[in-house]
Write an enzyme that holds these catalytic residues in place. Sequence first.
Site, PDB file in Angstrom:
ATOM      1  NE  ARG A  68      85.642  34.855  18.483  1.00 24.09           N
ATOM      2  CZ  ARG A  68      85.768  34.301  19.680  1.00 24.09           C
ATOM      3  NH1 ARG A  68      86.692  34.747  20.521  1.00 24.09           N
ATOM      4  NH2 ARG A  68      84.982  33.316  20.046  1.00 24.09           N
ATOM      5  CE  LYS A  98      81.738  16.943  32.367  1.00 20.15           C
ATOM      6  NZ  LYS A  98      82.253  17.881  33.358  1.00 20.15           N
ATOM      7  N   GLY A 154      82.544  26.452  19.983  1.00 18.26           N
ATOM      8  CA  GLY A 154      83.981  26.643  19.784  1.00 18.26           C
ATOM      9  C   GLY A 154      84.666  25.405  19.231  1.00 18.26           C
ATOM     10  N   GLY A 158      79.273  30.355  23.602  1.00 21.38           N
ATOM     11  CA  GLY A 158      78.192  30.375  24.585  1.00 21.38           C
ATOM     12  C   GLY A 158      76.958  31.108  24.087  1.00 21.38           C
TER      13      GLY A 158
HETATM   14  P1  ADP Z   1      81.487  22.933  21.523  1.00 22.09           P
HETATM   15  O1  ADP Z   1      82.649  23.752  21.997  1.00 22.09           O
HETATM   16  O2  ADP Z   1      81.476  22.794  20.020  1.00 22.09           O
HETATM   17  O3  ADP Z   1      80.170  23.406  22.087  1.00 22.09           O
HETATM   18  P2  ADP Z   1      81.861  20.955  23.579  1.00 22.09           P
HETATM   19  O4  ADP Z   1      82.769  21.889  24.301  1.00 22.09           O
HETATM   20  O5  ADP Z   1      80.543  20.675  24.143  1.00 22.09           O
HETATM   21  O6  ADP Z   1      81.705  21.437  22.045  1.00 22.09           O
HETATM   22  O7  ADP Z   1      82.562  19.531  23.412  1.00 22.09           O
HETATM   23  C1  ADP Z   1      83.886  19.365  22.964  1.00 22.09           C
HETATM   24  C2  ADP Z   1      84.640  18.405  23.843  1.00 22.09           C
HETATM   25  O8  ADP Z   1      83.969  17.160  23.977  1.00 22.09           O
HETATM   26  C3  ADP Z   1      85.981  18.089  23.231  1.00 22.09           C
HETATM   27  O9  ADP Z   1      86.990  18.543  24.124  1.00 22.09           O
HETATM   28  C4  ADP Z   1      86.001  16.582  23.105  1.00 22.09           C
HETATM   29  O10 ADP Z   1      87.253  16.003  23.445  1.00 22.09           O
HETATM   30  C5  ADP Z   1      84.949  16.152  24.108  1.00 22.09           C
HETATM   31  N1  ADP Z   1      84.429  14.825  23.789  1.00 22.09           N
HETATM   32  C6  ADP Z   1      83.725  14.464  22.695  1.00 22.09           C
HETATM   33  N2  ADP Z   1      83.450  13.157  22.714  1.00 22.09           N
HETATM   34  C7  ADP Z   1      83.980  12.666  23.856  1.00 22.09           C
HETATM   35  C8  ADP Z   1      84.006  11.359  24.464  1.00 22.09           C
HETATM   36  N3  ADP Z   1      83.449  10.304  23.858  1.00 22.09           N
HETATM   37  N4  ADP Z   1      84.627  11.231  25.658  1.00 22.09           N
HETATM   38  C9  ADP Z   1      85.198  12.304  26.244  1.00 22.09           C
HETATM   39  N5  ADP Z   1      85.211  13.547  25.741  1.00 22.09           N
HETATM   40  C10 ADP Z   1      84.601  13.727  24.559  1.00 22.09           C
HETATM   41 MG    MG Z   2      83.724  23.754  23.875  1.00 21.97          MG
END
Ligand code: ADP
Ligand code: MG
Length: 393
Positions: free
Chosen positions: A35, A196, A349, A372
């Site tokens: 950053r 989710k 992230g 975010g």
């Molecule tokens: P980003 O930070 O890139 O927006 P998210 O925070 O939405 O991504 O998602 C990342 C999380 O999703 C990770 O901690 C990962 O472990 C979890 N994850 C991905 N696939 C699964 C799964 N099949 N079951 C449970 N957790 C999952």
């Molecule tokens: Mg995340």
Amino acid sequence: MKKTIRDVQLQGKTVFLRVDFNVPLDGERITDDTRIVKALPTIEMLREQGARIVLASHLGRPKGEVDPRYSLKPVAQHLSQLLGVPVPLSEELVGPAVAARIQALRPGELLMLENVRFHPGETKNDPELARTWASYVDLFVNDAFGSAHRAHASTVGVGTFVPAVAGLLMARELEVLGGVLKNPKRPLVAIIGGAKIKDKIGVLENLLGLVDRLLIGGGMANTFLLAQGYDLGASLVEEDQVDTARRLMQEADARGVRVYLPQDVVVAERFSADAAHRTVPVGHIPSGWMALDIGPQTVEIFKAALQDAAMVVWNGPLGAFELAPFAAGTMAIAQALSTSKGETIVGGGDSVAAIEAANVAESISHISTGGGATLEFLEGKTLPGVAILQDLE
Ligand code: ADP
Ligand code: MG
């Protein structure tokens, strides 16, 4: 189009430069300086043009009072090393002492304010605080894209009292992410994963109206599979989002967007790196087991869907990639992106962490610095820290 520091006179100006120096720290050691490095072009341009620079950033979540754990001292020291010039830190955020220090700056010199969240007015976007900061400067430069979804005194407020323009990093984010929404190259493919659906509904909705193909993986794919009638065993599912999943599928259908869901998954007995695991078709998830990654057949299908993409947007890992046995799907898709002939854009992230774990960051067209903020931008929302910037006539 927003005005940037390229569009205004900088010579002799005193600038309030909001950056996102919210770096990860281990004690006083910066574990990842990305950053800070990403803000260097803006700082260097301001210095070259003879501006005086007041740097402002938050770090962590102090509660409106001084908390030494969140001091920017290590950041000021590191920036000073990177630039090869002194970066003094003002512990006072407002008041005659800091005003005098700013007044005494010579062209090209810097003063970093302590963590802006040490002041209770920051997160409240207190107009008094914003007006005070603005009174020290001639221009507000916002280069903190990662904080642009927050309407705080240092991200928005200052810009209500002095002219506000984008820094170079902010400008690049707006250009690339804005390009996805306003001027996509086709075929445009989105890969959405993560834990989710609930976290990503807005992004799914907005991208559905834009993309040619939508690849869904990660935990959220489970709820889509549930909506299709599969038995997900002990997998993470969101019962309350089954209707949302169904509706999104129908919407995709109506818009002619092709949706790709996992055909096979890596299942495990527990959410643990040492749990027993194997690959099964989605119709054969053993009861009590959980889907933690997309399987090799799905990887091939996803790669084929990415083959001729002119633009790819990726947010959300395709499995629990932090655990080695469930990282293969995410790593394979990261590799596929790195060899794509299309423009590749990654945000989020954990997604950025996955790109780094796969060692392919250099081959990705754009790695967004917002978590975010990137998501909200892709949702089509107006970010307050962007809205405040002057438009280019
Ligand atoms: P980003 O930070 O890139 O927006 P998210 O925070 O939405 O991504 O998602 C990342 C999380 O999703 C990770 O901690 C990962 O472990 C979890 N994850 C991905 N696939 C699964 C799964 N099949 N079951 C449970 N957790 C999952
Ligand atoms: Mg995340």
